[in-house]
Design a protein around this motif. Structure first.
Motif: not given
Length: 558
Positions: A169, A179-180, A182, A185-186, A188-189, A206-207, A210
């Motif tokens: 990721g 990273s992003a 936020q 992604d993995c 936050r999931e 997950p959205n 943060y």
């Protein structure tokens, strides 16, 4: 030779020396250096400056300015400093801690003291107090940091599997990439799955997750979004008293209005909705209260809020149209068998859609506390629900300014929310280490309460959770008068004397807030049991002597 002299002339004109006499014989025998910086270093060792003070470039420039009749005022002075910065106070690393550092240096220099070491019980820094890292967490972080180790047979396969997934990721499969904003992604999931399991199936998106640089970063971000208004319309923030000084510091920095609500010390520091109503109605006369902060389990007070209490608080926030901030970094630190951690998110959901779909809630977690104690990684997350889409976009903009939270901290956070599962290679060792840390903390919590409550003039509520005790201390009137003469709070005087006479560093209760006329100190329960016993016995002996010094022991005993 001529080149060296030219460089020296340039250096002199820059103001590094003033009228110095160079030892030219030494210069002749010295190899000519290729840069003026190297030559200046050489000057300091090989040349003698006679009768003249050696000046830095800045000092020489200032001298020349004065000689030429020119002066330049500093741009940044205490008068021009941001007044909101000057208003910030953070007792956990305040004057007592600075004094403790001075004493440590004196001990290292051989200065005689009535103790051999400073015991820093002022801050919840588990590893500094001797707690060992969780092996699996360090393994995953090590593998992500140095992927070559993925081929090593030393590391278990479940740690390698997690590291590979995280690295996939990362940009360029490297922990060193951004990273992003936020967060990955993995991860936050994984956080969302963790919260769903923790809360008995309450959905988590997950959205709405943060990743942050510790919980403090997330709390500050949310407070920034809520700054608004002037005068009577300035945003007011309700915070518990006693409180963790991050809140008062952030409120001061952001020029918001601090609104105190007092926890009930006689009821084990419980929240009281009647007190919330009192604080709110009073505050509406001078500001616009929009935020309610809760710390559960409590810091510095160590209480664990009951489900009934949480329901009442949520109902209050719903009726009064307040944004809820729930600081839940100690959710793993519950020691009392009669207490259980309930997340505000779970209770909010179970109160029904009228609440769950409307109350704005930000909740926070961290790698720094719990059983992990990984303060230095600065890993954390926040979940924010019921934000308007336009507001969420503005928050994302704000987060993007700081680029991203530390990716190594994100990895550490992932291990917290995605630990080894039953049947995996590392499960048994991980479970053993986690239980050991938490059981030791529970033992120390009980020990702290029991010993402090044997001391005349000290009363300590049960440490139900978190990492601290916040005992109430009796300070004699004569000591209060002395503190006033010295220009300090009575509990500051008490803690300063405790440090100077025993080497124990604790934080005055005034740094956290307390009801007028009461005095406390905060101490961590993190030291190993034997050291904690020694610390508590020293506190006991000191307190009795303190009362005797001010002729108050008989009054307390009666």
């Amino acid at each position: 030779m001529h080149r060296c002299q030219a460089i020296a002339k340039i250096s002199l004109n820059a103001g590094v020396f003033d009228h110095c006499h160079l030892n030219m014989n030494a210069l002749k025998t010295t190899r000519c250096l290729s840069s003026s910086v190297m030559l200046l270093k050489r000057f300091g060792k090989s040349f003698q400056v006679t009768g003249v003070k050696r000046l830095s470039t800045a000092e020489a420039t200032a001298t020349l300015s004065k000689e030429n009749g020119k002066t330049r005022d500093k741009v940044l002075t205490m008068e021009t400093l941001n007044p909101h910065v000057k208003a910030v106070e953070y007792a956990v690393r305040g004057p007592i801690v600075i004094k403790a550092g001075e004493i440590e240096r004196e001990l290292l220099q051989g200065m005689k003291k009535p103790f051999s070491e400073v015991i820093k019980a002022n801050i919840g820094d588990a590893h500094a107090m001797g707690q060992q890292p969780i092996t699996f967490l360090r393994q995953v972080v090590a593998l992500c940091t140095c992927p070559e180790l993925l081929d090593s047979p030393v590391f278990p396969e479940d740690s390698k599997a997690r590291a590979r997934r995280i690295l996939q990721g990362c940009g360029g499969n490297s922990l060193g990439s951004y990273s992003a904003s936020q967060g990955l992604d993995c991860i936050r999931e994984d956080v969302a799955i963790y919260m769903e399991q923790r809360d008995g199936g309450v959905p988590a998106d997950p959205n709405n997750v943060y990743l942050t640089s510790g919980a403090s970063d997330g709390i500050s971000t949310i407070l920034k979004l809520l700054v608004s208004g002037e005068g009577l319309t300035r945003t007011g923030v309700l915070i518990p008293i006693p409180q963790y000084p991050l809140y008062s510091a952030a409120i001061s920095e952001l020029d918001m209005v601090q609104v105190n609500y007092y926890l009930d010390e006689d009821n084990c520091w419980a929240m009281d909705v009647n007190e919330l109503h009192r604080a709110l109605s009073t505050a509406r006369k001078y500001c616009n209260p929009r935020v309610l902060c809760i710390i559960n389990p409590g810091n510095p007070t160590g209480q664990v809020q009951s489900r009934k209490c949480i329901e009442e608080v949520i109902h209050f926030a719903y009726k009064e149209n307040l944004f809820l901030l729930s600081d839940e970094v100690y959710q793993d630190n519950v020691y009392s068998p009669d207490c259980k951690f309930h997340s505000f998110k779970k209770v909010l959901c179970e109160m029904g859609p009228e609440y769950f779909n409307n109350v704005e809630l930000a909740s926070f977690h961290s790698t720094s506390k719990g059983y992990m104690g990984e303060c230095g990684y600065r890993g954390g997350y926040m979940e924010v629900i019921n934000l308007e889409p336009e507001v969420r976009a503005q928050m994302m903009k704000l987060l993007s300014v700081r680029l991203c939270p530390p990716v190594s901290g994100q990895v550490a956070m992932d291990v917290v929310v995605n630990p080894p599962r039953s049947g995996e290679q590392s499960y048994e060792q991980f479970t053993k280490e986690k239980k050991s840390v938490l059981s030791n903390l529970a033992e120390r919590a009980k020990l702290t309460e029991e010993i402090l409550n044997t001391v005349p003039g000290i009363r300590c509520n049960p440490v139900q959770g978190a990492m601290y005790a916040f005992p109430r201390i009796f300070i004699p009137p004569k000591a209060i008068e002395e503190a006033q003469v010295l220009g300090m709070t009575p509990d500051m005087l008490y803690c300063l004397r405790l440090l100077e006479e025993t080497g124990i560093c604790v934080v005055p209760g005034s740094g956290f807030g307390q009801k007028e006329g009461t005095y406390h100190f905060r101490m961590t329960i993190l030291p190993p049991s034997e050291k904690l016993k020694l610390l508590l016995e020293k506190v006991k002996d000191f307190h009795i002597k303190f009362l005797q010094r001010y002729a108050a022991l008989d009054a307390v005993s009666r």
